[in-house]
Design a protein around this motif. Sequence first.
Motif, PDB file in Angstrom:
ATOM      1  N   VAL A  70       0.774  -1.335   0.081  1.00 36.81           N
ATOM      2  CA  VAL A  70       0.134  -0.021   0.085  1.00 36.81           C
ATOM      3  C   VAL A  70       0.708   1.277   0.063  1.00 36.81           C
ATOM      4  O   VAL A  70       1.961   1.122   0.693  1.00 36.81           O
ATOM      5  CB  VAL A  70      -0.995   0.016   1.337  1.00 36.81           C
ATOM      6  N   MET A 109      -9.443   1.684  -1.982  1.00 35.80           N
ATOM      7  CA  MET A 109      -8.635   0.451  -1.770  1.00 35.80           C
ATOM      8  C   MET A 109      -9.679  -0.816  -1.804  1.00 35.80           C
ATOM      9  O   MET A 109      -9.509  -1.827  -2.398  1.00 35.80           O
ATOM     10  CB  MET A 109      -7.785   0.277  -0.828  1.00 35.80           C
ATOM     11  N   GLU A 112     -10.687  -1.229  -5.345  1.00 32.66           N
ATOM     12  CA  GLU A 112      -9.493  -1.856  -6.053  1.00 32.66           C
ATOM     13  C   GLU A 112      -9.572  -3.334  -5.869  1.00 32.66           C
ATOM     14  O   GLU A 112      -9.532  -4.069  -6.747  1.00 32.66           O
ATOM     15  CB  GLU A 112      -8.325  -1.120  -5.638  1.00 32.66           C
ATOM     16  N   CYS A 113      -9.780  -3.694  -4.629  1.00 32.38           N
ATOM     17  CA  CYS A 113      -9.606  -5.117  -4.219  1.00 32.38           C
ATOM     18  C   CYS A 113     -10.871  -5.893  -5.096  1.00 32.38           C
ATOM     19  O   CYS A 113     -10.586  -6.929  -5.551  1.00 32.38           O
ATOM     20  CB  CYS A 113     -10.008  -5.378  -2.827  1.00 32.38           C
ATOM     21  N   ILE A 154      -6.977  -5.806   2.103  1.00 35.03           N
ATOM     22  CA  ILE A 154      -5.887  -4.924   2.695  1.00 35.03           C
ATOM     23  C   ILE A 154      -5.404  -5.731   3.891  1.00 35.03           C
ATOM     24  O   ILE A 154      -6.422  -6.040   4.642  1.00 35.03           O
ATOM     25  CB  ILE A 154      -6.320  -3.517   2.831  1.00 35.03           C
ATOM     26  N   LEU A 180      -1.959  -4.975  -0.308  1.00 41.58           N
ATOM     27  CA  LEU A 180      -3.299  -5.394  -1.020  1.00 41.58           C
ATOM     28  C   LEU A 180      -2.693  -6.750  -1.313  1.00 41.58           C
ATOM     29  O   LEU A 180      -1.650  -6.906  -1.805  1.00 41.58           O
ATOM     30  CB  LEU A 180      -3.585  -4.708  -2.318  1.00 41.58           C
TER      31      LEU A 180
END
Length: 261
Positions: A70, A109, A112-113, A154, A180
């Motif tokens: 990250v 995030m 994004e995951c 995360i 991640l």
Amino acid sequence: MEVLIREDPENGCLLGAKIIARVVREKPDAVLGLATGRTPLQLYKELIRMHREEGLDFSQITTFNLDEYVGLPATHDQSYRYFMRENLFRHINIDQSRTHVPDGTAVDMHAECRSYEQHIIDAGGIDIQLLGLGRNGHIGFNEPTGSLRSRTWIKILSKQTLEDNSAFFGSLEDMPKHALTMGIGTILDAKRVLLLAFGPAKVRAVEDMIEGPLAAVCPGSALQLHPRATVILDENSAAGLRYADHYRWINENKFDWQRHK
Ligand code: F6R
């Protein structure tokens, strides 16, 4: 779990490269799951050699890396995107737009995951996932006691992982403490997994992964559930295995078509 013991890391990596190269030859548009770290470096060198000298073709290959720190942009020399470019991608004929590494600088995030998982599904799933093994038994950055069914998320790195990798950053303070990572559930969804672990520092983790109980304290033990998991070790990392002779026996008695050639 298929356990293959080679005399040293170099021979282990040559075998690993052979297994991946075979997937690439048999399915030119295969989806490869890739790892970073010290362990696969020699394997990547061998794939590069095969590309240059034997014409191994990556032009239709898609890749997904396990993880990214990250906060590190692709230009940071310790980012995993940078690692992959330097150690593999720029030396082979891969289409960079088909290479995926989680974006550690994403503003959202969580989104994004979720989209990383979706991209893997859209690509048809991972044909073979390459893995290393942390000294504490982690795979990807799934640290001990995390969920064995986790998805890309995360994660907070353990103190052990910070100690093991901080040398690359110069100091502990300069190393990101979050990453991640594909989850263990994501890794188990790959059609095949290929884990490499070498050297005396990995003895305990290797024992727990292969012969220990299936338990979140050793995330690698989740591979016991995978129908097609291959583990390549060297004599040092295999030194603590109770059933080492059994694994050798199995390999000596394989049918010819079961051998890795
Ligand atoms: C790397 C990764 C990690 C490493 C593991 C072993 O993408 O996900 O799980 O595979 O930490 O690292 P090395 O190979 O440096 O011993």
